[in-house]
Enzyme design. Structure first.
Site, PDB file in Angstrom:
ATOM      1  N   PHE A 149      25.006  66.655 -11.828  1.00 37.59           N
ATOM      2  CA  PHE A 149      23.720  65.942 -11.830  1.00 37.59           C
ATOM      3  C   PHE A 149      23.909  64.625 -11.103  1.00 37.59           C
ATOM      4  O   PHE A 149      24.633  63.746 -11.551  1.00 37.59           O
ATOM      5  CB  PHE A 149      23.191  65.683 -13.247  1.00 37.59           C
ATOM      6  CG  PHE A 149      21.802  65.100 -13.196  1.00 37.59           C
ATOM      7  CD1 PHE A 149      20.692  65.929 -13.172  1.00 37.59           C
ATOM      8  CD2 PHE A 149      21.607  63.730 -13.100  1.00 37.59           C
ATOM      9  CE1 PHE A 149      19.402  65.396 -13.067  1.00 37.59           C
ATOM     10  CE2 PHE A 149      20.324  63.198 -12.992  1.00 37.59           C
ATOM     11  CZ  PHE A 149      19.223  64.031 -12.982  1.00 37.59           C
ATOM     12  N   ASP A 234      30.888  59.559  -8.708  1.00 35.52           N
ATOM     13  CA  ASP A 234      29.587  59.146  -9.239  1.00 35.52           C
ATOM     14  C   ASP A 234      29.801  58.717 -10.691  1.00 35.52           C
ATOM     15  O   ASP A 234      29.918  59.546 -11.590  1.00 35.52           O
ATOM     16  CB  ASP A 234      28.588  60.304  -9.143  1.00 35.52           C
ATOM     17  CG  ASP A 234      27.215  59.917  -9.705  1.00 35.52           C
ATOM     18  OD1 ASP A 234      27.112  58.884 -10.383  1.00 35.52           O
ATOM     19  OD2 ASP A 234      26.255  60.671  -9.461  1.00 35.52           O
ATOM     20  N   LYS A 263      22.512  52.587 -13.587  1.00 34.36           N
ATOM     21  CA  LYS A 263      22.177  52.505 -15.016  1.00 34.36           C
ATOM     22  C   LYS A 263      22.552  51.151 -15.632  1.00 34.36           C
ATOM     23  O   LYS A 263      21.812  50.200 -15.497  1.00 34.36           O
ATOM     24  CB  LYS A 263      22.803  53.676 -15.768  1.00 34.36           C
ATOM     25  CG  LYS A 263      22.199  55.042 -15.340  1.00 34.36           C
ATOM     26  CD  LYS A 263      22.568  56.114 -16.323  1.00 34.36           C
ATOM     27  CE  LYS A 263      22.234  57.516 -15.807  1.00 34.36           C
ATOM     28  NZ  LYS A 263      20.829  57.869 -15.963  1.00 34.36           N
TER      29      LYS A 263
HETATM   30  C1  LIG Z   1      25.828  60.911 -12.786  1.00 34.10           C
HETATM   31  C2  LIG Z   1      24.429  60.510 -12.378  1.00 34.10           C
HETATM   32  N1  LIG Z   1      24.160  60.290 -11.073  1.00 34.10           N
HETATM   33  C3  LIG Z   1      22.941  59.928 -10.661  1.00 34.10           C
HETATM   34  C4  LIG Z   1      21.894  59.786 -11.558  1.00 34.10           C
HETATM   35  C5  LIG Z   1      20.539  59.406 -11.054  1.00 34.10           C
HETATM   36  O1  LIG Z   1      20.200  58.118 -11.453  1.00 34.10           O
HETATM   37  P1  LIG Z   1      18.664  57.645 -11.393  1.00 34.10           P
HETATM   38  O2  LIG Z   1      17.944  58.371 -12.484  1.00 34.10           O
HETATM   39  O3  LIG Z   1      18.748  56.149 -11.643  1.00 34.10           O
HETATM   40  O4  LIG Z   1      18.154  57.979 -10.045  1.00 34.10           O
HETATM   41  C6  LIG Z   1      22.133  60.010 -12.911  1.00 34.10           C
HETATM   42  C7  LIG Z   1      21.033  59.909 -13.890  1.00 34.10           C
HETATM   43  O5  LIG Z   1      21.070  60.426 -14.990  1.00 34.10           O
HETATM   44  C8  LIG Z   1      23.425  60.392 -13.338  1.00 34.10           C
HETATM   45  O6  LIG Z   1      23.697  60.644 -14.622  1.00 34.10           O
END
Ligand SMILES: Cc1ncc(COP(=O)(O)O)c(C=O)c1O
Length: 408
Positions: A149, A234, A263
Site C-alpha cells: 500500500f 516507504d 503522516k
Molecule cells: C506505507 C504508506 N505509503 C503511502 C501512504 C499514502 O499516504 P497518504 O494517504 O498521505 O497519501 C500510506 C497511507 O496509509 C501508507 O501507509
C-alpha cells in the site's frame, strides 16, 4: 480534557446522515463523530470519550494536539504560513537539516501527502535510471511487493494488488514489476538492467502489519547495491518512532537510498511528507522538473521541525519499544481466546480475530461501544496503533476491553 461549549446543533446521528448525503462514499467510517481531542483521548459530539488506539494510521504518533507541536504551529501562524517555492522561507533549511540528521541521508524534497512522496520518488528513481544508470529511454522498471500500500493515485494503484483499489480505474501506468513480499529470491529474479529501484514498505501496514523475516531488509539493501538500483523505503506509516526505533529499517541498521516519510511528520496538524535521499540521487532534479505549491511551506516546515525535535529526544522511540512489550504480552495472552494470530513491533500490531467471534468490523464496533477506537482491515484483522504517548495503564485498559469484546 476541558470541555468546550457545544459547537454544533446537530447530533452524531444527524451529522452521519448529512455526511452520507453530502460526501463521496470512498470510506466506511465507524459511527463516531469526533468533536474534540487531546493526547490519546477523543470526545464525540455528545461528550462521550474514547481512547484512540488508531492514531490516524500513525499520523498522530505524538497524540492529538501535542503541546510542543501546537506551540510551533501557533508561533508560525503569527509569522508567515505560505510562500510557495517561488521564494525561500526561513523555516525550510532547518527542517531539511533536521531530517538529514535524523535519517543519515542528505537532501529533502518536501511534499504534502504520502502519495505525493511516493509519486515523487518514482520520478526521481526513473530520472536517476536514465541519467546515471544509463537505462534506455522509457524502459525503466521499478520492482514492488504484492500486498503493498503506497497510496491512491492512478500511478500508485497501477502496481497495487488490491482489486478494490484498482477496479475501474485503468488504464494503468506501466513500468512496475510485482514480486512476493519477504522473498529475496523472487526479488533478485525480477531485477535486471532496466531496474531503477526497489520500492517496499519495511513493514506492510495496510496489509495487516506484516513484518518480514529478519535479514530481509539487509538482503534488499545488498541486492540493490549489487544490481546498481535504488532501495526506496516507504516509511510513511512505519517510520517516526512507531516501531520502537526512529525508522523501521533501523531494526536491521539498513540505510536506503531514498526514504519516504509522511503522516506523523505533520504532527497530526498539517499534511507534510518528504522524500529524503542521498545527494547524488536527489541531484537529478533540476528547476522546473518537479514541484508542489504547498510543499515545504513555512507552516509545514515549522511543524515538521518540531516533530524532528521530539524524535531527537529518543523518548518516543523508547516508549514504543517499552510499551510494545506490554502490547505483545497482552496479545499473546489472548491468543487462542478469540485471537488466532498477531504481528507486533513497537506500538503497532495487526491482530487476526477468530471469524467465529466476529468480523474485524464487528470487533471494531464492539470496541467502539467500550470507548476504544480501532479499525479493521482485510476482513478479520484489526490494527492497533495508539499514540506513542499512551500510558501503560491506558494500554492495559484497551487490552482488557479487547478481551471483553472477544468474550473468551
Ligand atoms: C506505507 C504508506 N505509503 C503511502 C501512504 C499514502 O499516504 P497518504 O494517504 O498521505 O497519501 C500510506 C497511507 O496509509 C501508507 O501507509
Amino acid at each position: 480534557m476541558t470541555l468546550t461549549p457545544e459547537r454544533t446543533e446537530r447530533s452524531s446521528a444527524e451529522l452521519i446522515r448529512a455526511e452520507e448525503t453530502a460526501l463521496a462514499h470512498n470510506y466506511h467510517p465507524l459511527p463516531v463523530v469526533v468533536a474534540r481531542a487531546e493526547g490519546v483521548w477523543v470526545e464525540d459530539v455528545e461528550g462521550r470519550r474514547y481512547l484512540d488506539m488508531l492514531a490516524g494510521y500513525s499520523a498522530l504518533n505524538f497524540g492529538h494536539r501535542h503541546p510542543d507541536l501546537i506551540a510551533a504551529a501557533h508561533r508560525q501562524l503569527d509569522e508567515v504560513t505560505l510562500t510557495s517555492r517561488a521564494f525561500h522561507n526561513d523555516r525550510l533549511a532547518g527542517f531539511a537539516e533536521g531530517l538529514a540528521a535524523l535519517t543519515g541521508l542528505e537532501m529533502t524534497l518536501p511534499m504534502n501527502t504520502g502519495a505525493e512522496a511516493v509519486e515523487s520518488a518514482i520520478k526521481v528513481a526513473r530520472k536517476w535510471a536514465y541519467e546515471v544508470k544509463g537505462v534506455a529511454p522509457d524502459r525503466a522498471t521499478i520492482v514492488v511487493a504484492d500486498g503493498n500500500f503506497h497510496g491512491r493515485t492512478t500511478t500508485i494503484v497501477s502496481f497495487s494488488t488490491d482489486e478494490t483499489a484498482r477496479g475501474g480505474f485503468g488504464p494503468f501506468t506501466p513500468g512496475f514489476r510485482i514480486v512476493p513480499y519477504n522473498d529475496l529470491a523472487a526479488l533478485e529474479a525480477a531485477i535486471d538492467e532496466t531496474t531503477a529501484a526497489v520500492l517496499i514498505e519495511p513493514i506492510q501496514g495496510e496489509a495487516g502489519v506484516l513484518i518480514p523475516d529478519d535479514g530481509y531488509l539487509t538482503g534488499v539493501r545488498d541486492l540493490t547495491r549489487r544490481a546498481n538500483c535504488l532501495f526506496v523505503a516507504d516509511e510513511i506509516q512505519s517510520g517516526l518512532g512507531r516501531t520502537g526505533t526512529t525508522l523501521a529499517v533501523d531494526h536491521e541498521s539498513v540505510v536506503p537510498d531514498m526514504l519516504l516519510l509522511g503522516k506523523a511528520l505533520g504532527g497530526g496538524i498539517v499534511p507534510v511528507s518528504a522524500v529524503v535521499a542521498r545527494r547524488d540521487v536527489m541531484s537529478v532534479l533540476r528547476p522546473g522538473e518537479h514541484g508542489s505549491t504547498f510543499g515545504g511551506n513555512p507552516l509545514s516546515a515549522a511543524v515538521g521541525s518540531a516533530v524532528v525535535d521530539l524524535l531527537a529526544t529518543g523518548e518516543y522511540q523508547r516508549r514504543a519499544a517499552d510499551l510494545g512489550t506490554v502490547l505483545r504480552d497482552g496479545l499473546a495472552a489472548l491468543t487462542g481466546r478469540g485471537v488466532v494470530g498477531f504481528r507486533a513491533r513497537g506500538l503497532w500490531a495487526g491482530v487476526d480475530v477468530d471469524p467465529a467471534v466476529g468480523t474485524g468490523r464487528e470487533i471494531s464496533e464492539r470496541l467502539l461501544a467500550e470507548g476504544i477506537l480501532v479499525k479493521d482491515t482485510h476482513g478479520s484483522t484489526i490494527r492497533i496503533a495508539p499514540p506513542l504517548t499512551i500510558t501503560r495503564e491506558e494500554l492495559e485498559a484497551a487490552l482488557a476491553s479487547l478481551e471483553k469484546v472477544l468474550g473468551r
